[in-house]
Motif scaffolding. Structure first.
Motif, PDB file in Angstrom:
ATOM      1  N   ASN A  81       0.844  -1.189   0.000  1.00  0.00           N
ATOM      2  CA  ASN A  81       0.000   0.000   0.000  1.00  0.00           C
ATOM      3  C   ASN A  81       0.890   1.254   0.000  1.00  0.00           C
ATOM      4  O   ASN A  81       1.483   1.612   1.011  1.00  0.00           O
ATOM      5  CB  ASN A  81      -0.891  -0.050   1.247  1.00  0.00           C
ATOM      6  N   VAL A  82       0.966   1.949  -1.158  1.00  0.00           N
ATOM      7  CA  VAL A  82       1.905   3.077  -1.266  1.00  0.00           C
ATOM      8  C   VAL A  82       1.610   4.173  -0.249  1.00  0.00           C
ATOM      9  O   VAL A  82       2.496   4.940   0.120  1.00  0.00           O
ATOM     10  CB  VAL A  82       1.899   3.717  -2.674  1.00  0.00           C
ATOM     11  N   ARG A  83       0.368   4.259   0.197  1.00  0.00           N
ATOM     12  CA  ARG A  83       0.031   5.315   1.162  1.00  0.00           C
ATOM     13  C   ARG A  83       0.719   5.083   2.506  1.00  0.00           C
ATOM     14  O   ARG A  83       0.906   6.012   3.279  1.00  0.00           O
ATOM     15  CB  ARG A  83      -1.477   5.375   1.372  1.00  0.00           C
ATOM     16  N   GLN A  84       1.041   3.819   2.783  1.00  0.00           N
ATOM     17  CA  GLN A  84       1.647   3.540   4.083  1.00  0.00           C
ATOM     18  C   GLN A  84       3.050   2.951   3.939  1.00  0.00           C
ATOM     19  O   GLN A  84       3.519   2.178   4.770  1.00  0.00           O
ATOM     20  CB  GLN A  84       0.706   2.616   4.887  1.00  0.00           C
ATOM     21  N   GLU A  85       3.719   3.374   2.873  1.00  0.00           N
ATOM     22  CA  GLU A  85       5.069   2.897   2.585  1.00  0.00           C
ATOM     23  C   GLU A  85       6.097   3.290   3.650  1.00  0.00           C
ATOM     24  O   GLU A  85       5.924   4.284   4.348  1.00  0.00           O
ATOM     25  CB  GLU A  85       5.556   3.551   1.285  1.00  0.00           C
ATOM     26  N   ILE A  86       7.188   2.519   3.679  1.00  0.00           N
ATOM     27  CA  ILE A  86       8.356   2.886   4.485  1.00  0.00           C
ATOM     28  C   ILE A  86       9.448   3.271   3.491  1.00  0.00           C
ATOM     29  O   ILE A  86       9.798   2.488   2.614  1.00  0.00           O
ATOM     30  CB  ILE A  86       8.853   1.687   5.321  1.00  0.00           C
ATOM     31  N   LYS A  87       9.955   4.486   3.594  1.00  0.00           N
ATOM     32  CA  LYS A  87      10.979   4.934   2.657  1.00  0.00           C
ATOM     33  C   LYS A  87      12.143   5.577   3.411  1.00  0.00           C
ATOM     34  O   LYS A  87      11.945   6.496   4.184  1.00  0.00           O
ATOM     35  CB  LYS A  87      10.389   5.945   1.669  1.00  0.00           C
ATOM     36  N   ARG A 155       3.860  10.364  16.073  1.00  0.00           N
ATOM     37  CA  ARG A 155       4.011  10.891  14.711  1.00  0.00           C
ATOM     38  C   ARG A 155       4.129  12.408  14.655  1.00  0.00           C
ATOM     39  O   ARG A 155       3.864  13.038  13.647  1.00  0.00           O
ATOM     40  CB  ARG A 155       2.874  10.392  13.818  1.00  0.00           C
ATOM     41  N   PHE A 156       4.516  12.975  15.786  1.00  0.00           N
ATOM     42  CA  PHE A 156       4.745  14.411  15.816  1.00  0.00           C
ATOM     43  C   PHE A 156       5.918  14.759  14.893  1.00  0.00           C
ATOM     44  O   PHE A 156       5.903  15.742  14.156  1.00  0.00           O
ATOM     45  CB  PHE A 156       5.087  14.827  17.250  1.00  0.00           C
ATOM     46  N   CYS A 157       6.943  13.905  14.928  1.00  0.00           N
ATOM     47  CA  CYS A 157       8.126  14.167  14.118  1.00  0.00           C
ATOM     48  C   CYS A 157       7.807  14.157  12.632  1.00  0.00           C
ATOM     49  O   CYS A 157       8.442  14.843  11.845  1.00  0.00           O
ATOM     50  CB  CYS A 157       9.176  13.118  14.424  1.00  0.00           C
ATOM     51  N   MET A 158       6.783  13.389  12.238  1.00  0.00           N
ATOM     52  CA  MET A 158       6.419  13.349  10.820  1.00  0.00           C
ATOM     53  C   MET A 158       5.787  14.664  10.403  1.00  0.00           C
ATOM     54  O   MET A 158       6.012  15.151   9.304  1.00  0.00           O
ATOM     55  CB  MET A 158       5.452  12.210  10.545  1.00  0.00           C
ATOM     56  N   ARG A 166      10.349  10.906   7.058  1.00  0.00           N
ATOM     57  CA  ARG A 166      10.078   9.878   8.068  1.00  0.00           C
ATOM     58  C   ARG A 166       8.919   8.981   7.674  1.00  0.00           C
ATOM     59  O   ARG A 166       7.990   9.419   7.020  1.00  0.00           O
ATOM     60  CB  ARG A 166       9.734  10.561   9.392  1.00  0.00           C
ATOM     61  N   SER A 167       9.007   7.732   8.094  1.00  0.00           N
ATOM     62  CA  SER A 167       7.937   6.780   7.809  1.00  0.00           C
ATOM     63  C   SER A 167       7.468   6.166   9.112  1.00  0.00           C
ATOM     64  O   SER A 167       8.251   6.005  10.051  1.00  0.00           O
ATOM     65  CB  SER A 167       8.438   5.661   6.902  1.00  0.00           C
ATOM     66  N   PHE A 168       6.207   5.799   9.126  1.00  0.00           N
ATOM     67  CA  PHE A 168       5.631   5.185  10.313  1.00  0.00           C
ATOM     68  C   PHE A 168       5.253   3.746   9.989  1.00  0.00           C
ATOM     69  O   PHE A 168       4.803   3.456   8.886  1.00  0.00           O
ATOM     70  CB  PHE A 168       4.390   5.972  10.732  1.00  0.00           C
TER      71      PHE A 168
ATOM     72  N   MET B  43      -5.207   6.946   7.740  1.00  0.00           N
ATOM     73  CA  MET B  43      -4.017   7.793   7.756  1.00  0.00           C
ATOM     74  C   MET B  43      -2.920   7.193   6.884  1.00  0.00           C
ATOM     75  O   MET B  43      -2.944   6.016   6.555  1.00  0.00           O
ATOM     76  CB  MET B  43      -3.524   7.990   9.177  1.00  0.00           C
ATOM     77  N   SER B  44      -1.961   8.038   6.523  1.00  0.00           N
ATOM     78  CA  SER B  44      -0.933   7.591   5.594  1.00  0.00           C
ATOM     79  C   SER B  44       0.386   8.286   5.914  1.00  0.00           C
ATOM     80  O   SER B  44       0.466   9.111   6.822  1.00  0.00           O
ATOM     81  CB  SER B  44      -1.355   7.923   4.169  1.00  0.00           C
ATOM     82  N   ARG B  45       1.388   7.962   5.109  1.00  0.00           N
ATOM     83  CA  ARG B  45       2.690   8.572   5.279  1.00  0.00           C
ATOM     84  C   ARG B  45       2.588  10.097   5.147  1.00  0.00           C
ATOM     85  O   ARG B  45       3.246  10.845   5.852  1.00  0.00           O
ATOM     86  CB  ARG B  45       3.626   8.023   4.207  1.00  0.00           C
TER      87      ARG B  45
END
Ligand code: SF4
Ligand code: SF4
Lengths: 257, 389
Positions: A81-87, A155-158, A166-168, B43-45
């Motif tokens: 799921n690209v919306r929740q990717e880790i990069k 996720r404040f840092c994001m 940053r990724s979550f 929610m998302s990246r």
């Protein structure tokens, strides 16, 4: 570098056992390496930085090699799921990487070019400022680090990072890992943030970051505080840009264009 | 006093059961989220905060608005508020409870939530928010309970409560200011990066909170024999009127800065809200509903309508509350992420489990509110307690 430092030291060690003497080994295996050794060893920098020579990236494979090297080294999960990717390190178009520089008459070569982006290990990082648990912190050598065991996943840092670096872990990242994983680097758990760590675990061993090593000399890593370092030389001799300099975060990733 | 919450009419218990059902569903969804991770939300990246944090932000405002009763009553001796100040304080308690729950359901690693206190980080606004919110909860619990207990025995509240009451006034302002600072200090988030964020928050809070209180007071009057008194309602109405006008004015100020300066980054968020940006327009309809409801309600409040009949007043209060809920509880948080730092637009909509978890938290808040109000009103109406009112 043709061979990495560890390999080099190993061969040099074996060579000296054979009675060749350390110095001779240096001359045989790597001419000129003795001068290079006069520089501070890689594990002791004051302000680590990366210089990316964007002119040396020609084909999509040039980028992919660096990205894959990072992903493999750090067990970066491949989330479908690209919306929740880790990069950690990835490519963006010029207008996305440098959105403040909106020039409709950019040379074609620029406008359609991709740029590698990653955490800038900012000198004054907003992500560190906002983190309520010090899970994100800056080391004296300038690397902005994540403590995965301290992070509460707020996720404040994001929201604070102006570079989207940053990724979550929205879900359990271990489900998205392709075997075999790198046993030398931990996998993460769901609910924590992660990002590029400038390969601090490699630097500690005197190795260069994985992406730089895979880049065939297009990415240079070194100590900005050392006037003789390679990065300083490159910056002295070339015109370089940084992402969103007006925000005052002082990114430590430079792009030669 | 708590036993007063345990007796009541059939309607009272049906309501409680109704709330418990929603709490149950919300809790089940939360267990699902707890196991799967926040990936079950929308929610998302790019949009890393969503519905939960938006509800939190809105409810901090409702909590802070109790000061609109406490301040006139204790500082300016506005006697008509005497009867309902406790209702304001109890509303604050229920709201803070919801705020804390919304933060809890939003973090990725709830088991580590205490790290905020174990490793105090004064440079993080979230640390301060955590601190001021919890202290505010404590203040209101202490004040509310002691004042009510004293009222029951027809004695003056203990001396040590007074300074706490005075402290609670700036404290209420502080909780909403600090919450605004969560947003207002982030580089590259143009929509949030505005110095008037805190006053904007206070303006909308002082409209939404008292509007809700008017609705509650009128509801209580219908359901029981407790009457807050028309005069108190009228005074609250005036507060809502000026606060909603200020709130509208503040938004106009933001629009001026964004569009007169003509800086793209500052305009994008507002374009996204009002017209949609590059075909992305999930919140355009909501924005206009909020604008129309807010302006119409302000008009009703300004014209003599709402002064003549409480029916108009109720309509205006629903309008104000709804309008500001959309603004803060829906669009403000999401729009800050449009576009992303890399100029991508990823839209956000809460998923069903996310909405049910949020409803569960709201239901918990209403349960706390109902129980507290039941106790307060029973005490006030009890012929045996020598209530002064
Ligand atoms: S690029 Fe973002 S994550 Fe990296 S140091 Fe700067 S602010 Fe922090
Ligand atoms: S998500 Fe983790 S690293 Fe980021 S601010 Fe919160 S605690 Fe710190």
């Amino acid at each position: 570098m043709g061979i990495n430092r560890r390999e080099f030291l190993r061969i040099a060690g074996i060579a000296s056992l054979w009675g060749l003497g350390g110095q001779a080994a240096f001359e045989i295996l790597k001419p000129g390496a003795i001068e290079a050794q006069a520089r501070a060893p890689l594990s002791q920098g004051k302000k680590w930085s990366m210089v990316i020579d964007t002119r040396k990236f020609k084909t999509p494979e040039d980028f992919q090699r660096c990205i894959d090297a990072c992903n493999k080294t750090h067990n970066v999960p491949k989330v479908a799921n690209v919306r929740q990717e880790i990069k950690w390190i990835w490519t963006e178009k010029y207008e996305n990487a440098f959105p403040d520089d909106q020039n409709q008459f950019l040379p074609e070569s620029m406008a359609h070019k991709s740029f590698l982006v990653l955490c800038n290990h900012c000198t004054d990082p907003p992500c560190v400022r906002v983190c309520p648990t010090q899970a994100t912190f800056k080391r004296p050598d300038g690397i902005v680090m994540m403590d995965y065991h301290r992070c509460i996943g707020c996720r404040f840092c994001m929201a604070g990072c102006p570079y989207g670096a940053r990724s979550f872990n929205w879900r359990d990242p271990r489900k998205f890992l392709k075997e075999p994983t790198n046993p030398e680097y931990p996998t993460r758990s769901k609910g924590v943030v992660e990002k590029c760590n400038f390969c601090e675990e490699r630097i500690a061993k005197g190795l260069y970051p994985a992406c730089a090593e895979a880049s065939n000399g297009a990415m240079t890593f070194g100590d900005l505080d050392n006037p003789n370092s390679e990065v300083r030389k490159l910056l002295k001799e070339n015109y370089s840009i940084r992402r969103k300099p007006s925000l005052g975060t002082q990114p430590n990733v430079y792009f030669l264009v | 006093m708590f036993e007063k919450a345990l007796s009541g009419t059939k309607t009272y218990f049906s309501w409680i059961i109704f709330l418990l059902i929603f709490i149950g569903i919300g809790f089940a969804c939360y267990l699902y989220q707890y196991n799967e991770g926040l990936g079950i939300t929308g929610m998302s990246r790019d949009v890393s905060w969503g519905f939960y944090i938006a509800q939190f932000t809105f409810l901090v405002g409702v909590a802070a608005s109790a000061v609109m009763l406490v301040l006139p009553y204790y500082l300016h001796d506005v006697k008509v508020f005497g009867k309902i100040t406790i209702l304001g304080e109890f509303l604050a308690i229920a709201s803070v409870v919801m705020c804390i729950l919304f933060v809890t359901v939003d973090v990725g690693y709830p088991n580590r939530l205490l790290n905020i206190i174990l490793y105090p980080t004064p440079n993080s606004i979230l640390f301060w928010d955590f601190l001021v919110l919890n202290i505010y909860l404590l203040l209101n619990l202490l004040i509310g309970w002691n004042v009510l207990a004293a009222e029951r025995k027809a004695v003056a509240p203990p001396q040590w409560v007074k300074p706490l009451i005075y402290l609670s006034i700036p404290w209420a302002i502080s909780i909403h200011t600090v919450t605004a600072f969560l947003y207002a200090g982030m580089p590259s988030r143009h929509f949030w990066l505005t110095a008037i964020m805190a006053v904007r928050f206070l303006g909308s809070a002082f409209a939404a909170g008292p509007a809700f209180l008017i609705l509650l007071a009128l509801l209580v009057k219908r359901l029981s024999t407790f009457d807050a008194g028309q005069e108190a309602i009228n005074k609250l109405r005036n507060i809502v009127t000026y606060a909603i006008l200020a709130s509208i004015f503040f938004v106009l100020l933001e629009l001026f800065t964004a569009f007169y300066s003509n800086i793209p980054g500052h305009k994008h968020a507002f374009q996204y809200l009002f017209f949609g940006l590059e075909g992305h327009n999930k919140y355009v309809a909501w924005t206009w509903i909020s604008v129309v409801a807010g302006c119409l309600s302000a008009l009703i409040l300004l014209l003599p309508l709402a002064r003549k009949s409480n029916a108009w007043l109720v309509a205006a209060c629903i309008g104000v509350f709804g309008s500001l809920w959309i603004e803060k509880g829906l669009t403000l948080v999401v729009t800050g992420f449009m576009p992303s730092p890399l100029e991508h637009i990823t839209e956000y909509a809460p998923t069903l489990p996310e909405i049910f978890i949020a409803l569960g938290v709201w239901a918990t808040g209403f349960l706390v509110l109902t129980l507290l109000y039941k106790i307060a009103i029973s005490v006030k109406l009890d012929p045996n307690s020598a209530s002064i009112h």
